[in-house]
Design a protein around this motif. Structure first.
Motif, mmCIF file in Angstrom:
data_model
loop_
_atom_site.group_PDB
_atom_site.id
_atom_site.type_symbol
_atom_site.label_atom_id
_atom_site.label_comp_id
_atom_site.label_asym_id
_atom_site.label_seq_id
_atom_site.Cartn_x
_atom_site.Cartn_y
_atom_site.Cartn_z
ATOM 1 N N VAL A 78 43.652 30.913 40.060
ATOM 2 C CA VAL A 78 43.961 32.228 39.498
ATOM 3 C C VAL A 78 43.659 32.181 38.013
ATOM 4 O O VAL A 78 43.817 31.141 37.359
ATOM 5 N N VAL A 79 43.205 33.318 37.494
ATOM 6 C CA VAL A 79 42.852 33.441 36.080
ATOM 7 C C VAL A 79 43.450 34.737 35.550
ATOM 8 O O VAL A 79 43.973 35.559 36.319
ATOM 9 N N ALA A 80 43.378 34.935 34.269
ATOM 10 C CA ALA A 80 43.861 36.178 33.677
ATOM 11 C C ALA A 80 43.061 37.352 34.218
ATOM 12 O O ALA A 80 41.845 37.254 34.433
ATOM 13 N N ALA A 81 43.740 38.450 34.464
ATOM 14 C CA ALA A 81 43.068 39.648 34.968
ATOM 15 C C ALA A 81 41.949 40.060 34.019
ATOM 16 O O ALA A 81 42.111 40.048 32.800
ATOM 17 N N GLY A 82 40.791 40.407 34.607
ATOM 18 C CA GLY A 82 39.649 40.831 33.811
ATOM 19 C C GLY A 82 38.720 39.711 33.402
ATOM 20 O O GLY A 82 37.688 39.964 32.765
ATOM 21 N N THR A 83 39.051 38.467 33.782
ATOM 22 C CA THR A 83 38.181 37.329 33.462
ATOM 23 C C THR A 83 36.896 37.418 34.267
ATOM 24 O O THR A 83 36.896 37.826 35.432
ATOM 25 N N ASP A 84 35.771 37.047 33.650
ATOM 26 C CA ASP A 84 34.494 37.053 34.375
ATOM 27 C C ASP A 84 34.580 36.138 35.589
ATOM 28 O O ASP A 84 35.229 35.089 35.550
ATOM 29 N N PRO A 85 33.926 36.512 36.695
ATOM 30 C CA PRO A 85 33.983 35.699 37.913
ATOM 31 C C PRO A 85 33.483 34.270 37.677
ATOM 32 O O PRO A 85 32.536 34.047 36.928
ATOM 33 N N VAL A 86 34.145 33.315 38.316
ATOM 34 C CA VAL A 86 33.714 31.916 38.298
ATOM 35 C C VAL A 86 33.252 31.581 39.703
ATOM 36 O O VAL A 86 34.012 31.712 40.662
ATOM 37 N N GLU A 87 31.998 31.162 39.853
ATOM 38 C CA GLU A 87 31.407 30.997 41.174
ATOM 39 C C GLU A 87 31.382 29.561 41.664
ATOM 40 O O GLU A 87 31.132 29.305 42.846
ATOM 41 N N ALA A 140 43.134 28.623 33.793
ATOM 42 C CA ALA A 140 43.317 28.868 35.224
ATOM 43 C C ALA A 140 44.431 27.987 35.766
ATOM 44 O O ALA A 140 44.796 26.967 35.182
ATOM 45 N N ASN A 141 44.968 28.411 36.875
ATOM 46 C CA ASN A 141 45.905 27.616 37.673
ATOM 47 C C ASN A 141 45.279 27.424 39.046
ATOM 48 O O ASN A 141 44.615 28.325 39.562
ATOM 49 N N ASN A 146 45.726 28.412 48.625
ATOM 50 C CA ASN A 146 45.159 29.763 48.619
ATOM 51 C C ASN A 146 46.199 30.848 48.893
ATOM 52 O O ASN A 146 46.182 31.910 48.261
ATOM 53 N N THR A 147 47.137 30.603 49.815
ATOM 54 C CA THR A 147 48.126 31.642 50.108
ATOM 55 C C THR A 147 49.140 31.770 48.977
ATOM 56 O O THR A 147 49.589 32.877 48.659
ATOM 57 N N VAL A 148 49.508 30.652 48.359
ATOM 58 C CA VAL A 148 50.433 30.689 47.223
ATOM 59 C C VAL A 148 49.785 31.416 46.046
ATOM 60 O O VAL A 148 50.424 32.229 45.366
ATOM 61 N N SER A 149 48.508 31.131 45.799
ATOM 62 C CA SER A 149 47.800 31.815 44.711
ATOM 63 C C SER A 149 47.674 33.305 44.989
ATOM 64 O O SER A 149 47.837 34.141 44.084
ATOM 65 N N ALA A 150 47.382 33.649 46.244
ATOM 66 C CA ALA A 150 47.256 35.061 46.605
ATOM 67 C C ALA A 150 48.582 35.789 46.408
ATOM 68 O O ALA A 150 48.624 36.924 45.925
ATOM 69 N N TRP A 151 49.674 35.131 46.787
ATOM 70 C CA TRP A 151 51.003 35.710 46.592
ATOM 71 C C TRP A 151 51.296 35.918 45.106
ATOM 72 O O TRP A 151 51.799 36.970 44.701
ATOM 73 N N ALA A 152 50.957 34.931 44.281
ATOM 74 C CA ALA A 152 51.193 35.040 42.844
ATOM 75 C C ALA A 152 50.412 36.206 42.257
ATOM 76 O O ALA A 152 50.941 36.981 41.447
ATOM 77 N N ALA A 153 49.143 36.346 42.661
ATOM 78 C CA ALA A 153 48.314 37.433 42.140
ATOM 79 C C ALA A 153 48.810 38.790 42.634
ATOM 80 O O ALA A 153 48.740 39.794 41.914
ATOM 81 N N TYR A 199 37.985 31.427 41.915
ATOM 82 C CA TYR A 199 37.198 30.583 42.823
ATOM 83 C C TYR A 199 38.063 29.976 43.933
ATOM 84 O O TYR A 199 39.165 29.478 43.698
ATOM 85 N N LEU A 200 37.531 30.017 45.161
ATOM 86 C CA LEU A 200 38.177 29.417 46.329
ATOM 87 C C LEU A 200 37.438 28.142 46.705
ATOM 88 O O LEU A 200 36.236 28.164 46.969
ATOM 89 N N TYR A 201 38.165 27.024 46.724
ATOM 90 C CA TYR A 201 37.595 25.738 47.119
ATOM 91 C C TYR A 201 38.006 25.455 48.557
ATOM 92 O O TYR A 201 39.191 25.316 48.861
ATOM 93 N N SER A 202 37.036 25.384 49.447
ATOM 94 C CA SER A 202 37.328 25.179 50.863
ATOM 95 C C SER A 202 37.549 23.699 51.160
ATOM 96 O O SER A 202 36.716 22.852 50.843
#
Length: 275
Positions: A113-122, A175-176, A180-187, A197-200
Motif C-alpha cells: 500500500v502507498v499514499a493515495a495518488g502515488t504513481d503506479p508501481v508495476e 510503502a507498507n 493481500n487481504t490485510v492490505s486491501a482491508w487497510a486501504a 503492487y501485488l506480489y504473487s
C-alpha cells in the motif's frame, strides 16, 4: 470460548450427502482482521465468519464458531476439539502431511500500500531507493529484508502492521507490505492510502480437516465450489476487502478432484459443482 453466531446471509440449499450431525464446531483466529475480528455486539465478524455461517446455511447445520489463538487451532483439530478449521490456513507440503485440506478458496499473496495518488508501481524494482514499512517479526519483514540488497530498498519494522501503515500515511515510509487481504482491508478503511503492487506467492488458503475425514471434506468443499460459481465468494471479497477477485483466482475457480492438486490428500475426481 465458543461464540454461536446467527447467519445473516440468505443462501440456497445445497444437495449434499446426509450429514452425520446437525452442528459442527469450527475454529478461527478472532484477531485476524478482516477475516475475523471483534464486533460491536461482542462476538466476532469478518470474511471467514460469514463464510463459515454460509457453509452452515447451505448444509442446513448449525456452526459453533470458536475464536481462539491460531497457534492452538491445528493441535485442537488433531485432538478432535474441532470438526474442521475455518481460519485462513496456507496450504503447504508440511501441513498437508498432517491435515486434510480442502481446495484453496483465496490466494494468499503479498501486497503493497502507498499514499493515495502515488504513481503506479508495476514491479518490485519500482520500489528501489524507497523505505518499506513492515510489521516486525512477520514473514513480510524477513522477506523484505532478504531482498533489500537486490531491490535497493530500506526496510523499517514496526510493532504492528497498523503502525507500519501509519508510517506511510505520515510520509515516514513510501510503502507498507503485508498480506493481500490485510492490505486491501487497510486501504478500504483509510482513504489516505491505496493498493499498489501485488506480489504473487503462488500459495492459497484452504480449510483443514482431520486426516481420514474425506467425507466431511468433500461435503464442505462441494459448498465452497458452489460459492465460487454463484458469486458468493466475490460478494464476500467485495464486502470485506473492497476487491473483486481476478478471473482465474482461487476465489472464483472450482478445481477438479477433492483437495488442493499437488498436495498430499488430494483425491482425483471428475465431479462438477453440484449447485
Amino acid at each position: 470460548m465458543t461464540i454461536r453466531l446467527t447467519a445473516a446471509l440468505a443462501a440456497c440449499t445445497l444437495a449434499a450427502p446426509a450429514l452425520a450431525q446437525d452442528s459442527y464446531t469450527v475454529a478461527l483466529d478472532g484477531t485476524f482482521a478482516p477475516h475475523a475480528m471483534p464486533s460491536m455486539s461482542g462476538g466476532v465478524e469478518g470474511f471467514n465468519v460469514d463464510l463459515a455461517n454460509i457453509i452452515g446455511e447451505r448444509l442446513g447445520v448449525e456452526m459453533d464458531i470458536v475464536a481462539t489463538q491460531f497457534s492452538g487451532i491445528l493441535p485442537g483439530l488433531a485432538a478432535g476439539t474441532y470438526d474442521f478449521v475455518v481460519a485462513p490456513t496456507t496450504i503447504t507440503e508440511e501441513r498437508a502431511g498432517n491435515v486434510l485440506f480442502s481446495e484453496g478458496y483465496l490466494n494468499t499473496d503479498f501486497q503493497f500500500v502507498v499514499a493515495a495518488g502515488t504513481d503506479p508501481v508495476e514491479t518490485l524494482e519500482g520500489f528501489a531507493g524507497q523505505t518499506i514499512a513492515v510489521n516486525r517479526g512477520s514473514v513480510y519483514d524477513s522477506w523484505a529484508r532478504d531482498l533489500a540488497d537486490e531491490i535497493g530498498w530500506t526496510v523499517e519494522s514496526y510493532g504492528t502492521n497498523t503502525d507500519a501503515v501509519q508510517a506511510v500515511v505520515s510520509g515516514r515510509a513510501f510503502a507498507n507490505v503485508a498480506g493481500n487481504t490485510v492490505s486491501a482491508w487497510a486501504a478500504k478503511q483509510n482513504p489516505a492510502i491505496e493498493l499498489s503492487y501485488l506480489y504473487s506467492t503462488g500459495l492459497v488458503w484452504g480449510m483443514p480437516f482431520q486426516k481420514g475425514d474425506e467425507e466431511l471434506r468433500a461435503t464442505v468443499e462441494a459448498v465452497i465450489e458452489c460459492l465460487k460459481v454463484d458469486g458468493t465468494m466475490t460478494m464476500l471479497s467485495e464486502k470485506w476487502f473492497g476487491v473483486t477477485p481476478a478471473e482465474g483466482s482461487a476465489a472464483v475457480t472450482p478445481l477438479p478432484g477433492w483437495g488442493q492438486p499437488g498436495f498430499e490428500g488430494f483425491v482425483e475426481d471428475d465431479h462438477e459443482p453440484g449447485c
